[in-house]
Design a protein around this motif. Structure first.
Motif, PDB file in Angstrom:
ATOM      1  N   ASN A   1      34.730  48.646  47.727  1.00  0.00           N
ATOM      2  CA  ASN A   1      34.914  48.057  48.953  1.00  0.00           C
ATOM      3  C   ASN A   1      34.490  46.424  48.606  1.00  0.00           C
ATOM      4  O   ASN A   1      33.660  46.150  48.757  1.00  0.00           O
TER       5      ASN A   1
ATOM      6  N   GLY B   1      38.147  52.409  44.431  1.00  0.00           N
ATOM      7  CA  GLY B   1      37.367  52.678  45.231  1.00  0.00           C
ATOM      8  C   GLY B   1      36.347  51.951  45.669  1.00  0.00           C
ATOM      9  O   GLY B   1      35.504  52.451  46.384  1.00  0.00           O
TER      10      GLY B   1
ATOM     11  N   LEU C   1      29.152  53.715  42.317  1.00  0.00           N
ATOM     12  CA  LEU C   1      29.780  53.333  43.076  1.00  0.00           C
ATOM     13  C   LEU C   1      29.007  52.923  44.529  1.00  0.00           C
ATOM     14  O   LEU C   1      28.768  51.817  45.052  1.00  0.00           O
TER      15      LEU C   1
ATOM     16  N   ASP D   1      48.369  49.323  42.123  1.00  0.00           N
ATOM     17  CA  ASP D   1      47.124  49.763  42.911  1.00  0.00           C
ATOM     18  C   ASP D   1      45.889  49.567  42.271  1.00  0.00           C
ATOM     19  O   ASP D   1      44.937  50.158  42.411  1.00  0.00           O
TER      20      ASP D   1
ATOM     21  N   HIS E   1      27.750  49.124  46.057  1.00  0.00           N
ATOM     22  CA  HIS E   1      27.676  49.094  47.432  1.00  0.00           C
ATOM     23  C   HIS E   1      26.604  48.769  48.001  1.00  0.00           C
ATOM     24  O   HIS E   1      26.382  47.625  49.061  1.00  0.00           O
TER      25      HIS E   1
ATOM     26  N   THR F   1      42.728  49.101  44.593  1.00  0.00           N
ATOM     27  CA  THR F   1      42.418  50.510  45.376  1.00  0.00           C
ATOM     28  C   THR F   1      42.082  51.425  44.441  1.00  0.00           C
ATOM     29  O   THR F   1      41.251  52.479  44.850  1.00  0.00           O
TER      30      THR F   1
END
Length: 193
Positions: A63, A61, A8, A55, A12, A58
């Motif tokens: 962005n 996790g 992750l 969900d 990002h 979300t």
């Protein structure tokens, strides 16, 4: 992400780097691998959302707001097909400037195929009738270009009807789109959408 062998934080970081490159107007033909992973995750989350996983966006996790195309996929992934088509057509029709971001909207709309073509054609006819609300040429150009990418033969007569428009630019883009349709060219550039 496991299969892609990226974490992750790597995703990002790649998205932040790519966003900075775009801000500096350094447009590469392809988004970096990390951004492509983000876009794929957004697409997969959209499919899960469509199957009832509320969900889905979300739980990973991620962005998604770090990348325009991923953010668009999230937005569109939360809509049904008809709503998605209407939203995209309305969004493109109101544009006053054609930027690279619009390529993603055009590609998403073109991916909807003939169902989108019918809505685009109806919108173009509405735009003709309400010319005071659509005095700019950009919305026409973007919708013409999307129609050429779909390749609907019914679009020819509609686009042809704009060859005598009062606006020079609308006439120019109508003529260009007709040429693309005759050649069978698909012209949306968002190839890594």
């Amino acid at each position: 992400m496991k299969a892609a062998k990226v974490s992750l934080p790597q995703v990002h970081k790649g998205a932040l780097w790519y966003g900075e490159q775009l801000r500096l107007r350094r447009y590469s033909r392809w988004a970096p691998f990390e951004v492509q992973v983000m876009r794929q995750v957004a697409e997969m989350a959209g499919e899960a959302y469509g199957m009832g996983v509320s969900d889905a966006f979300t739980v990973v996790g991620m962005n998604f707001s770090l990348d325009h195309a991923a953010q668009l996929k999230v937005r569109l992934g939360q809509m049904g097909r008809e709503e998605r088509i209407r939203w995209l057509v309305d969004s493109l029709s109101k544009k006053r400037v054609g930027r690279w971001e619009e390529d993603y909207e055009m590609q998403a709309l073109a991916d909807e195929g003939m169902a989108a073509s019918k809505v685009i054609i109806a919108k173009l006819q509405e735009m003709r009738m309400r010319r005071a609300d659509y005095s700019h040429h950009t919305g026409f150009a973007l919708l013409f270009r999307t129609l050429t990418s779909i390749g609907d033969p019914n679009a020819v007569s509609v686009i042809m009807s704009f060859l005598n428009d009062d606006n020079d630019w609308v006439r120019y883009y109508a003529k260009q789109s007709l040429g693309y349709l005759e050649q069978g060219w698909r012209v949306v550039r968002a190839i890594d959408y």
